[in-house]
Write an enzyme that holds these catalytic residues in place. Sequence first.
Site, short mmCIF file in Angstrom:
data_model
loop_
_atom_site.label_atom_id
_atom_site.label_comp_id
_atom_site.label_asym_id
_atom_site.label_seq_id
_atom_site.Cartn_x
_atom_site.Cartn_y
_atom_site.Cartn_z
N PRO A 2 11.05 3.57 1.22
CA PRO A 2 11.83 2.18 2.02
C PRO A 2 13.18 1.65 1.16
O PRO A 2 13.03 1.65 0.07
CB PRO A 2 10.76 1.00 1.90
CG PRO A 2 9.82 2.11 1.54
CD PRO A 2 9.83 3.46 0.87
N GLU A 3 14.10 1.42 1.89
CA GLU A 3 15.46 0.79 0.83
C GLU A 3 15.47 -0.66 1.76
O GLU A 3 14.62 -1.07 2.34
CB GLU A 3 16.35 1.62 1.29
CG GLU A 3 16.22 3.10 0.64
CD GLU A 3 17.48 3.85 0.59
OE1 GLU A 3 18.76 3.34 0.79
OE2 GLU A 3 17.56 5.02 0.39
N HIS A 92 -5.71 5.26 0.25
CA HIS A 92 -4.80 4.71 -0.73
C HIS A 92 -4.37 3.41 -0.40
O HIS A 92 -3.35 2.92 -0.73
CB HIS A 92 -3.59 5.50 -0.80
CG HIS A 92 -3.64 7.02 -0.64
ND1 HIS A 92 -4.10 7.78 -2.07
CD2 HIS A 92 -3.80 8.07 0.10
CE1 HIS A 92 -4.34 9.04 -1.98
NE2 HIS A 92 -3.83 9.30 -0.41
N ARG A 111 1.50 7.56 -3.03
CA ARG A 111 2.23 7.96 -4.47
C ARG A 111 2.20 6.94 -5.77
O ARG A 111 2.46 7.29 -6.65
CB ARG A 111 3.50 8.81 -4.07
CG ARG A 111 3.22 10.01 -3.18
CD ARG A 111 4.50 10.64 -3.23
NE ARG A 111 5.11 11.14 -4.44
CZ ARG A 111 6.14 11.92 -4.53
NH1 ARG A 111 7.23 11.90 -3.58
NH2 ARG A 111 6.78 12.35 -5.77
#
Length: 268
Positions: A2-3, A92, A111
């Site tokens: 995501p940016e 997660h 991650r």
Amino acid sequence: MPELPEVENVVRSLTPLVVGRTLSSVRTGTHDVAEPRGFDLSTHLQYRQINRIHRRAKRIVFTLDSGDRFYIHLGMTGQLLVEPYNTPAKPHTHLRFILDDTRELRFIDPRRFGGFFWMGQSLDAERDLGPEPFDLSPEQFHARLLTTRRVIKTALLDQSLVAGLGNIYVDESLFAAGIHPKKIARRVTLQQSARLLESVVSILNSAIHSGGSSLRDYLDANGNPGLFQLQHRVYDRDGEPCTTCGLPIKRVVLHQRSTHFCSGCQKR
Ligand SMILES: [Zn+2]
């Protein structure tokens, strides 16, 4: 990952779902994703109301009714989803913010490059971030580029130089402006800087409008993917023909980041 446009869409989709809601409780998973380590989320968050959510660079900043703030960074694979209370959570899921309306806000991050960062009431929590591209004039942007000896691609990823840009939108903006990613930042002229800033702003705005780019994990708070990846001209298109000149798009690794460009359209 995501940016800025993806984070902006998360903030926009999250706002109507959580602003004004009170946190009944906070549940944490097996991994501590809070900074500072060992931070007691319950003590600081329970029974607090969320007064505001906004984006700063790639951070999702929450302001509580206590005046305290914290931010969530989505890292590479983070998601913030609002789902019904006590329904099965995805693997997660590291944080569950239980809301007072039978729903919960979940932070999922396989991650774990993202996380929860407590800011409290400190005013200099954003000292490490440069201005947003939307707030810069071409002259100010050029002046910032003149301060570095790095190549333009690497310089634009530096959040203290200009905040919010990441790999996808830097590659797309450099292509749109016709600038080679290995051009030394301080050799970019004022005219090129102006064109580059215009490309950055217009590409970010179109990407925000398209709901961002969904390459792997990105979803907004309602679980919807973005569509801007369909408009990528260079990013993730190595070997495919350039949409302008037909030459194959190249991929190189610059400072550990994959970089996509057209050797025909982008000049050093
Ligand atoms: Zn080309």
